[in-house]
Design a protein around this motif. Structure first.
Motif, PDB file in Angstrom:
ATOM      1  N   LEU A   1      33.433  39.647 -71.434  1.00  0.00           N
ATOM      2  CA  LEU A   1      34.699  39.372 -72.112  1.00  0.00           C
ATOM      3  C   LEU A   1      35.799  39.310 -71.059  1.00  0.00           C
ATOM      4  N   THR A   2      36.590  38.264 -71.086  1.00  0.00           N
ATOM      5  CA  THR A   2      37.580  38.047 -70.027  1.00  0.00           C
ATOM      6  C   THR A   2      39.011  38.325 -70.469  1.00  0.00           C
ATOM      7  N   SER A   3      39.199  38.741 -71.708  1.00  0.00           N
ATOM      8  CA  SER A   3      40.540  39.073 -72.182  1.00  0.00           C
ATOM      9  C   SER A   3      40.475  40.315 -73.062  1.00  0.00           C
ATOM     10  N   HIS A   4      41.622  40.951 -73.264  1.00  0.00           N
ATOM     11  CA  HIS A   4      41.672  42.175 -74.066  1.00  0.00           C
ATOM     12  C   HIS A   4      41.328  41.867 -75.515  1.00  0.00           C
ATOM     13  N   TYR A   5      40.625  42.790 -76.130  1.00  0.00           N
ATOM     14  CA  TYR A   5      40.224  42.631 -77.531  1.00  0.00           C
ATOM     15  C   TYR A   5      40.507  43.924 -78.281  1.00  0.00           C
ATOM     16  N   ASP A   6      41.258  43.831 -79.357  1.00  0.00           N
ATOM     17  CA  ASP A   6      41.522  44.981 -80.221  1.00  0.00           C
ATOM     18  C   ASP A   6      40.416  45.063 -81.261  1.00  0.00           C
ATOM     19  N   ALA A   7      39.697  46.168 -81.249  1.00  0.00           N
ATOM     20  CA  ALA A   7      38.540  46.325 -82.131  1.00  0.00           C
ATOM     21  C   ALA A   7      38.942  46.209 -83.603  1.00  0.00           C
ATOM     22  N   VAL A   8      38.159  45.439 -84.345  1.00  0.00           N
ATOM     23  CA  VAL A   8      38.368  45.295 -85.783  1.00  0.00           C
ATOM     24  C   VAL A   8      37.533  46.326 -86.527  1.00  0.00           C
ATOM     25  N   TYR A   9      36.281  46.480 -86.093  1.00  0.00           N
ATOM     26  CA  TYR A   9      35.375  47.430 -86.716  1.00  0.00           C
ATOM     27  C   TYR A   9      35.248  48.675 -85.840  1.00  0.00           C
ATOM     28  N   SER A  10      35.110  49.833 -86.478  1.00  0.00           N
ATOM     29  CA  SER A  10      35.033  51.095 -85.751  1.00  0.00           C
ATOM     30  C   SER A  10      33.605  51.381 -85.296  1.00  0.00           C
ATOM     31  N   LYS A  11      33.502  52.309 -84.348  1.00  0.00           N
ATOM     32  CA  LYS A  11      32.195  52.759 -83.890  1.00  0.00           C
ATOM     33  C   LYS A  11      31.417  53.386 -85.046  1.00  0.00           C
ATOM     34  N   ASP A  12      32.113  54.114 -85.923  1.00  0.00           N
ATOM     35  CA  ASP A  12      31.462  54.739 -87.077  1.00  0.00           C
ATOM     36  C   ASP A  12      30.804  53.702 -87.975  1.00  0.00           C
ATOM     37  N   LEU A  13      31.467  52.557 -88.160  1.00  0.00           N
ATOM     38  CA  LEU A  13      30.901  51.498 -89.001  1.00  0.00           C
ATOM     39  C   LEU A  13      29.601  50.988 -88.405  1.00  0.00           C
ATOM     40  N   PHE A  14      29.590  50.733 -87.091  1.00  0.00           N
ATOM     41  CA  PHE A  14      28.379  50.215 -86.451  1.00  0.00           C
ATOM     42  C   PHE A  14      27.248  51.240 -86.484  1.00  0.00           C
ATOM     43  N   GLU A  15      27.569  52.510 -86.273  1.00  0.00           N
ATOM     44  CA  GLU A  15      26.541  53.550 -86.319  1.00  0.00           C
ATOM     45  C   GLU A  15      25.968  53.686 -87.722  1.00  0.00           C
ATOM     46  N   ALA A  16      26.833  53.571 -88.723  1.00  0.00           N
ATOM     47  CA  ALA A  16      26.372  53.644 -90.110  1.00  0.00           C
ATOM     48  C   ALA A  16      25.468  52.467 -90.441  1.00  0.00           C
ATOM     49  N   ARG A  17      25.863  51.270 -89.999  1.00  0.00           N
ATOM     50  CA  ARG A  17      25.047  50.090 -90.264  1.00  0.00           C
ATOM     51  C   ARG A  17      23.695  50.202 -89.566  1.00  0.00           C
ATOM     52  N   HIS A  18      23.692  50.791 -88.388  1.00  0.00           N
ATOM     53  CA  HIS A  18      22.450  50.991 -87.658  1.00  0.00           C
ATOM     54  C   HIS A  18      21.482  51.848 -88.479  1.00  0.00           C
ATOM     55  N   GLN A  19      21.988  52.917 -89.075  1.00  0.00           N
ATOM     56  CA  GLN A  19      21.149  53.799 -89.890  1.00  0.00           C
ATOM     57  C   GLN A  19      20.644  53.080 -91.137  1.00  0.00           C
ATOM     58  N   VAL A  20      21.517  52.314 -91.784  1.00  0.00           N
ATOM     59  CA  VAL A  20      21.125  51.591 -92.997  1.00  0.00           C
ATOM     60  C   VAL A  20      20.050  50.551 -92.677  1.00  0.00           C
ATOM     61  N   CYS A  21      20.222  49.838 -91.581  1.00  0.00           N
ATOM     62  CA  CYS A  21      19.225  48.835 -91.190  1.00  0.00           C
ATOM     63  C   CYS A  21      17.878  49.484 -90.875  1.00  0.00           C
ATOM     64  N   ARG A  22      17.923  50.600 -90.165  1.00  0.00           N
ATOM     65  CA  ARG A  22      16.680  51.302 -89.805  1.00  0.00           C
ATOM     66  C   ARG A  22      15.937  51.814 -91.041  1.00  0.00           C
ATOM     67  N   ALA A  23      16.668  52.020 -92.133  1.00  0.00           N
ATOM     68  CA  ALA A  23      16.042  52.480 -93.378  1.00  0.00           C
ATOM     69  C   ALA A  23      15.367  51.344 -94.138  1.00  0.00           C
ATOM     70  N   GLY A  24      15.464  50.110 -93.627  1.00  0.00           N
ATOM     71  CA  GLY A  24      14.776  48.974 -94.249  1.00  0.00           C
ATOM     72  C   GLY A  24      15.612  48.191 -95.235  1.00  0.00           C
ATOM     73  N   PHE A  25      16.932  48.402 -95.223  1.00  0.00           N
ATOM     74  CA  PHE A  25      17.805  47.755 -96.196  1.00  0.00           C
ATOM     75  C   PHE A  25      17.697  46.230 -96.149  1.00  0.00           C
ATOM     76  N   PHE A  26      17.526  45.670 -94.950  1.00  0.00           N
ATOM     77  CA  PHE A  26      17.482  44.212 -94.801  1.00  0.00           C
ATOM     78  C   PHE A  26      16.072  43.684 -94.525  1.00  0.00           C
ATOM     79  N   ASP A  27      15.045  44.472 -94.753  1.00  0.00           N
ATOM     80  CA  ASP A  27      13.680  44.039 -94.429  1.00  0.00           C
ATOM     81  C   ASP A  27      13.268  42.722 -95.097  1.00  0.00           C
ATOM     82  N   PRO A  28      13.567  42.510 -96.396  1.00  0.00           N
ATOM     83  CA  PRO A  28      13.203  41.209 -96.997  1.00  0.00           C
ATOM     84  C   PRO A  28      13.892  40.032 -96.317  1.00  0.00           C
ATOM     85  N   LEU A  29      15.115  40.234 -95.842  1.00  0.00           N
ATOM     86  CA  LEU A  29      15.801  39.186 -95.081  1.00  0.00           C
ATOM     87  C   LEU A  29      15.084  38.938 -93.757  1.00  0.00           C
TER      88      LEU A  29
END
Length: 309
Positions: free
Chosen positions: A58-86
């Protein structure tokens, strides 16, 4: 690739094996990996490979839209198989395209990959399937090159720390991808904003773009909770679907709808992972004066497109 090597060394080797793909995000010239695990171009612009084995391009400053907590939560949900049919459907689409391109290594790119769960899952599935069908003569053959990019450094940090495979993760702007023209056979864009101008630039002439849209009943139980059955309860993806069809020639459209049984332990993570909570009644979220659903509806549209002639 030797799994005993440190992650940083493995990704350095991966970049060397695919040296024609990366381009300098500043001047556009080809970049090469050095022994110091730095990526440099002829103009002497330099980018270091992190200890976790990802590149920040990344070559310019970026203000985060999504928080670290959101990504960590999504990681847990995905690991639980939420999107497996997809994942089943995406795996099928990629394998089908692999048969069309012949013997060459298939390059797969997840644009807007977030914390990497989708690409990591597909990588494990596709590599395992190839290893299972390989003959003794074919053992060790590299069938795929996988890369994922997101503008959020937090999300890529999570992806690189947990994927377990050899995936090139990059912090990068989807409007200015650090890849040369015609680098990828398959571009995935899963529940993430798209930049079709850049996608078609880095897509091979015979490549495909696979876009996943939320459909009208996606997470409907959460909408009912968060918006009291009033505003924002309905959703339509018609505008995004029409825009995809304007930019690409649509070759396939699939609907995926299923019900996922949600545990009491996983439900708070599901609530955290979705931007639906933005603008919802904060007092209601804190008090939690609602009955927790036992199942969550996943309703998606998967469209596949090729470049227009």
């Amino acid at each position: 690739m030797n799994q005993m090597l440190k992650k940083k060394d493995r990704i350095s080797k991966l970049i060397m094996e695919n040296k024609g793909i990366l381009k300098c995000p500043l001047c556009g010239k080809q970049m090469q990996i050095q022994a110091s695990s730095s990526l440099t171009c002829k103009s002497k612009h330099c980018f270091d490979l992190s200890k976790k084995g990802y590149l920040n391009l990344l070559t310019s400053h970026y203000d985060a839209v999504y928080s670290k907590d959101l990504f960590e939560a999504r990681h847990q949900v995905c690991r639980a198989g939420f999107f497996d049919p997809l994942m089943d459907v995406l795996e099928e689409i990629i394998k089908k395209h692999q048969h069309k391109v012949g013997d060459r290594k298939l390059a797969v790119f997840d644009a807007g990959c977030g914390e990497g769960s989708h690409l990591s899952s597909l990588t494990r599935r596709l590599v395992a399937a190839d290893e299972g069908k390989s003959t003794e003569k074919e053992t060790g053959k590299k069938e795929y090159f996988f890369a994922g990019a997101d503008i959020s450094k937090e999300s890529i940090h999570i992806a690189a720390g947990s994927d377990g495979g050899d995936i090139l993760w990059c912090v990068a702007d989807l409007a200015k991808l650090p890849f040369h023209n015609g680098s990828f056979d398959v571009i995935l864009n899963i529940l993430s904003p798209a930049n079709y101008l850049e996608f078609t630039r880095v897509l091979r002439n015979d490549g495909i773009i696979v876009k996943v849209f939320p459909d009208s009943r996606y997470l409907m139980e959460l909408r009912n909770i968060l918006y009291h059955g009033k505003e924002n309860i309905s959703y339509s993806n018609d505008r995004m679907v029409d825009y995809f069809a304007q930019k690409l020639t649509v070759t396939d459209t699939r609907k995926i709808t299923y019900s996922f049984e949600i545990s009491r332990e996983l439900f708070p993570q599901l609530m955290k992972m979705t931007p639906l909570t933005w603008g919802a009644d904060e007092a209601r979220l804190e008090v939690r004066d609602f009955e927790m659903p036992t199942h969550i509806t996943v309703d998606l549209t998967v469209m596949t497109g090729i470049m227009k002639e």
